[in-house]
Design an enzyme around this catalytic site. Structure first.
Site, PDB file in Angstrom:
ATOM      1  N   MET A 181     -10.680  40.360  38.658  1.00 38.17           N
ATOM      2  CA  MET A 181      -9.798  41.468  38.273  1.00 38.17           C
ATOM      3  C   MET A 181      -9.711  42.492  39.397  1.00 38.17           C
ATOM      4  SD  MET A 181     -10.146  42.011  34.222  1.00 38.17           S
ATOM      5  CE  MET A 181     -11.650  42.953  34.210  1.00 38.17           C
ATOM      6  N   ALA A 183     -10.896  45.140  42.549  1.00 39.43           N
ATOM      7  CA  ALA A 183     -11.966  46.105  42.857  1.00 39.43           C
ATOM      8  C   ALA A 183     -13.161  45.309  43.390  1.00 39.43           C
ATOM      9  CB  ALA A 183     -12.350  46.945  41.637  1.00 39.43           C
ATOM     10  N   HIS A 185     -16.189  43.470  45.238  1.00 40.48           N
ATOM     11  CA  HIS A 185     -17.454  43.898  45.829  1.00 40.48           C
ATOM     12  C   HIS A 185     -18.214  42.650  46.305  1.00 40.48           C
ATOM     13  CE1 HIS A 185     -19.099  42.555  42.026  1.00 40.48           C
ATOM     14  NE2 HIS A 185     -18.353  43.433  41.363  1.00 40.48           N
ATOM     15  N   HIS A 188     -18.171  39.493  44.082  1.00 42.97           N
ATOM     16  CA  HIS A 188     -16.961  38.675  44.218  1.00 42.97           C
ATOM     17  C   HIS A 188     -16.974  37.924  45.554  1.00 42.97           C
ATOM     18  CE1 HIS A 188     -15.442  42.139  41.647  1.00 42.97           C
ATOM     19  NE2 HIS A 188     -15.156  41.103  40.883  1.00 42.97           N
ATOM     20  N   GLN A 212      -7.356  40.790  27.711  1.00 44.27           N
ATOM     21  CA  GLN A 212      -8.792  40.806  27.443  1.00 44.27           C
ATOM     22  C   GLN A 212      -9.347  42.206  27.238  1.00 44.27           C
ATOM     23  OE1 GLN A 212      -9.544  38.820  31.311  1.00 44.27           O
ATOM     24  NE2 GLN A 212     -11.348  40.140  31.463  1.00 44.27           N
ATOM     25  N   LYS A 300     -23.134  36.679  36.366  1.00 44.85           N
ATOM     26  CA  LYS A 300     -23.155  38.075  35.912  1.00 44.85           C
ATOM     27  C   LYS A 300     -22.555  38.169  34.516  1.00 44.85           C
ATOM     28  CE  LYS A 300     -22.634  42.649  36.044  1.00 44.85           C
ATOM     29  NZ  LYS A 300     -21.639  42.767  34.998  1.00 44.85           N
ATOM     30  N   VAL A 327     -25.175  38.857  42.200  1.00 42.94           N
ATOM     31  CA  VAL A 327     -25.476  39.648  43.401  1.00 42.94           C
ATOM     32  C   VAL A 327     -25.822  41.064  42.944  1.00 42.94           C
ATOM     33  CG1 VAL A 327     -24.554  40.578  45.555  1.00 42.94           C
ATOM     34  CG2 VAL A 327     -23.979  38.245  44.851  1.00 42.94           C
TER      35      VAL A 327
HETATM   36  P1  AMP Z   1     -14.335  40.507  37.428  1.00 42.27           P
HETATM   37  O1  AMP Z   1     -13.477  40.956  38.556  1.00 42.27           O
HETATM   38  O2  AMP Z   1     -15.304  41.537  36.953  1.00 42.27           O
HETATM   39  O3  AMP Z   1     -13.547  39.864  36.340  1.00 42.27           O
HETATM   40  O4  AMP Z   1     -15.252  39.361  38.039  1.00 42.27           O
HETATM   41  C1  AMP Z   1     -14.673  38.236  38.640  1.00 42.27           C
HETATM   42  C2  AMP Z   1     -15.727  37.189  38.841  1.00 42.27           C
HETATM   43  O5  AMP Z   1     -16.749  37.694  39.684  1.00 42.27           O
HETATM   44  C3  AMP Z   1     -16.395  36.777  37.531  1.00 42.27           C
HETATM   45  O6  AMP Z   1     -16.609  35.390  37.535  1.00 42.27           O
HETATM   46  C4  AMP Z   1     -17.675  37.549  37.564  1.00 42.27           C
HETATM   47  O7  AMP Z   1     -18.697  36.961  36.808  1.00 42.27           O
HETATM   48  C5  AMP Z   1     -17.993  37.533  39.046  1.00 42.27           C
HETATM   49  N1  AMP Z   1     -18.898  38.638  39.377  1.00 42.27           N
HETATM   50  C6  AMP Z   1     -18.754  39.947  39.056  1.00 42.27           C
HETATM   51  N2  AMP Z   1     -19.817  40.649  39.459  1.00 42.27           N
HETATM   52  C7  AMP Z   1     -20.667  39.782  40.047  1.00 42.27           C
HETATM   53  C8  AMP Z   1     -21.960  39.886  40.654  1.00 42.27           C
HETATM   54  N3  AMP Z   1     -22.610  41.051  40.740  1.00 42.27           N
HETATM   55  N4  AMP Z   1     -22.514  38.765  41.155  1.00 42.27           N
HETATM   56  C9  AMP Z   1     -21.880  37.568  41.073  1.00 42.27           C
HETATM   57  N5  AMP Z   1     -20.673  37.413  40.499  1.00 42.27           N
HETATM   58  C10 AMP Z   1     -20.075  38.496  40.000  1.00 42.27           C
END
Ligand code: AMP
Length: 466
Positions: A181, A183, A185, A188, A212, A300, A327
């Site tokens: 989504m 942003a 870090h 990702h 969602q 995560k 991470v």
């Molecule tokens: P999001 O942008 O929050 O939807 O996350 C996108 C993907 O990155 C998802 O598969 C998350 O589980 C993964 N993700 C988010 N934060 C972390 C983290 N700290 N370590 C590893 N994967 C992550």
């Protein structure tokens, strides 16, 4: 310039930094002239250049370009080049950036664009290499229409992404998909890095998926920063970024939802009733559009990962789901796009999640197997931090996150793996934040997320937490 019917103008880059360099280059030109279907029209002078990029210490190169009229298709011309490299004493496949008696690259072939596993035309790096552009300029070649590859390609429509990935697939490339989504870090980034290591082409999706988010959740306030995100994708070597608008993903008549059963109930599913329906729907749509070989998800969001594994298995998507280790910040907080919402005091307090998980892990490693005791240990640790309010502390089976019965954890269940998942709410700052964290007990802190098996399946054995 005399071109005969059936011929195409093609350009080759030539280089050598081992042995009698000039002789190797001249011999290659002679061999090309003798090749049926190839006529040498012009050649540049040789320029002396240093190695570009990292590599062992080695001598400087002689480089230049040759202009051909050829009846050979690009892959056939490439095959001739490889043959000549071998004849000059080069061992193929060659180690990257090692000394070589002869290096031949297909720089361009008429106006064709190819992005396949074995060949990218025009050459992926042509415009970044002075030892190519200078000799082309010497010949006065008009390169204005030559495609410059400036990855990542940023795409906003499903049709655009589907066309790109179809092209990659047709060219024999394996495709990795990293849904996010935005942003972005380091968490990702670890997914993108892994996809980069494992796949020929990598597409990152950046889409804040309205489906969602529940009413009253932070859809409007969810952090966004496309320019920064694209820069991170570029640095990580992603080939494409798919960043559709909500309208591009969901036309006004969009009426389908995918509901995943058990995996989506409890924990986040209880807290956010329509959340996983939205996640499953968007992930199914992304898989259908991009048709990747491998899709990367973070541990995560362990329950999300379980939902997606179930979805992929149930609906038969021919993709391998790759779980990636969490991470963390240096102090243990699991990285999350929402961490920026934490005020300073909550940020300090937030490390209590990982402290609690590590305390439980230590007890598990020391032999504690009582379900209730392990959960209570986590609750007690979190309770030391009054700013955090527990949403849930759960101990689940590693394979599919099903609930474990009360009492002692059976030896076979413990051996197959158990994972503790916690959610804690911090509500004293300007914006309430729910933090999620989880840990596979007894797996140690080193190592990467687990291996996985072939298409259409995925590993039940997720890996350790980093
Ligand atoms: P999001 O942008 O929050 O939807 O996350 C996108 C993907 O990155 C998802 O598969 C998350 O589980 C993964 N993700 C988010 N934060 C972390 C983290 N700290 N370590 C590893 N994967 C992550």
């Amino acid at each position: 310039m005399q071109i005969e019917p059936g011929e195409t103008i093609a350009y080759l880059g030539l280089g050598s930094n081992e042995g009698d360099r000039a002789a190797a280059l001249e011999q290659a030109l002679v061999a090309l002239e003798r090749t049926p279907g190839v006529r040498l029209l012009r050649r540049s002078t040789w320029v002396e250049t240093e190695l570009v990029g990292d590599g062992p210490a080695q001598g400087t190169f002689l480089n230049g370009v040759a202009e051909l009229a050829t009846r050979l298709a690009p892959v056939a011309l490439l095959a001739i080049c490889k043959e000549l490299e071998r004849a000059a004493g080069r061992t193929l496949p060659a180690a990257r950036n090692h000394p070589r008696p002869l290096d031949l690259d297909v720089l361009a072939h008429g106006s064709v664009t190819i992005d396949s596993r074995e060949l990218t035309v025009p050459h992926r790096e042509w415009h970044r290499r002075e030892f190519v552009t200078a000799p082309l300029a010497e010949l006065g070649v008009d390169t204005a229409t030559w495609r410059r590859w400036e990855p990542p390609q940023v795409l906003g429509t499903a049709a655009g992404l589907a066309a790109l990935t179809t092209n990659w697939r047709t060219g024999g490339c394996s495709i990795g998909l990293v849904p996010t989504m935005g942003a972005l870090h380091a968490g990702h980034r670890s997914l993108i890095d892994r996809a980069r290591r494992e796949c020929d082409r990598v597409a990152v999706t950046i889409f804040v998926n309205p489906l969602q988010f529940g009413a009253g959740e932070d859809l409007a306030a969810y952090p966004r920063g496309l320019e920064r995100d694209v820069a991170l994708c570029r640095e990580a070597g992603a080939d494409a970024v798919f960043t559709p608008s909500p309208e591009a993903m969901y036309d006004p008549g969009f009426a389908s939802r995918i509901r995943v059963g058990h995996a989506a109930s409890g924990m986040e599913g209880a807290e956010r009733p329509e959340h996983f329906e939205g996640v499953a729907t968007v992930v199914a749509k992304l898989l259908a559009i991009a048709r990747p070989d491998r899709a990367y998800f973070g541990e995560k969001d362990a329950q999300q990962l379980a939902v997606i594994r179930r979805l992929v298995r149930d609906l038969g998507f021919p993709v391998t789901v790759v779980p990636c280790a969490i991470v963390r910040e240096a102090d243990g907080l699991a990285m999350s796009s929402r961490n920026i919402y934490l005020d300073a005091a909550d940020r300090v307090a937030s490390t209590v999640l990982c402290r609690a998980l590590r305390r439980v892990d230590a007890a598990f490693v020391a032999g504690e197997r009582d379900h209730g005791t392990l959960v209570q240990l986590a609750r007690d640790e979190i309770a030391t931090e009054p700013r955090g309010v527990i949403d849930y502390v759960e101990l689940r089976s590693e394979t599919d996150l099903t609930e474990l019965p009360a009492g002692a954890i059976a030896a076979d269940v413990a051996a197959a793996g158990v994972r503790m998942l916690v959610a804690v709410r911090f509500a004293r700052g300007p914006r309430p934040v729910r933090l999620l964290d989880n840990l596979r007990l007894g797996a140690g802190c080193a190592g990467d997320a687990g291996a996985d098996v072939g298409a259409g399946s995925d590993s039940a054995a997720a890996g350790t937490d980093a």
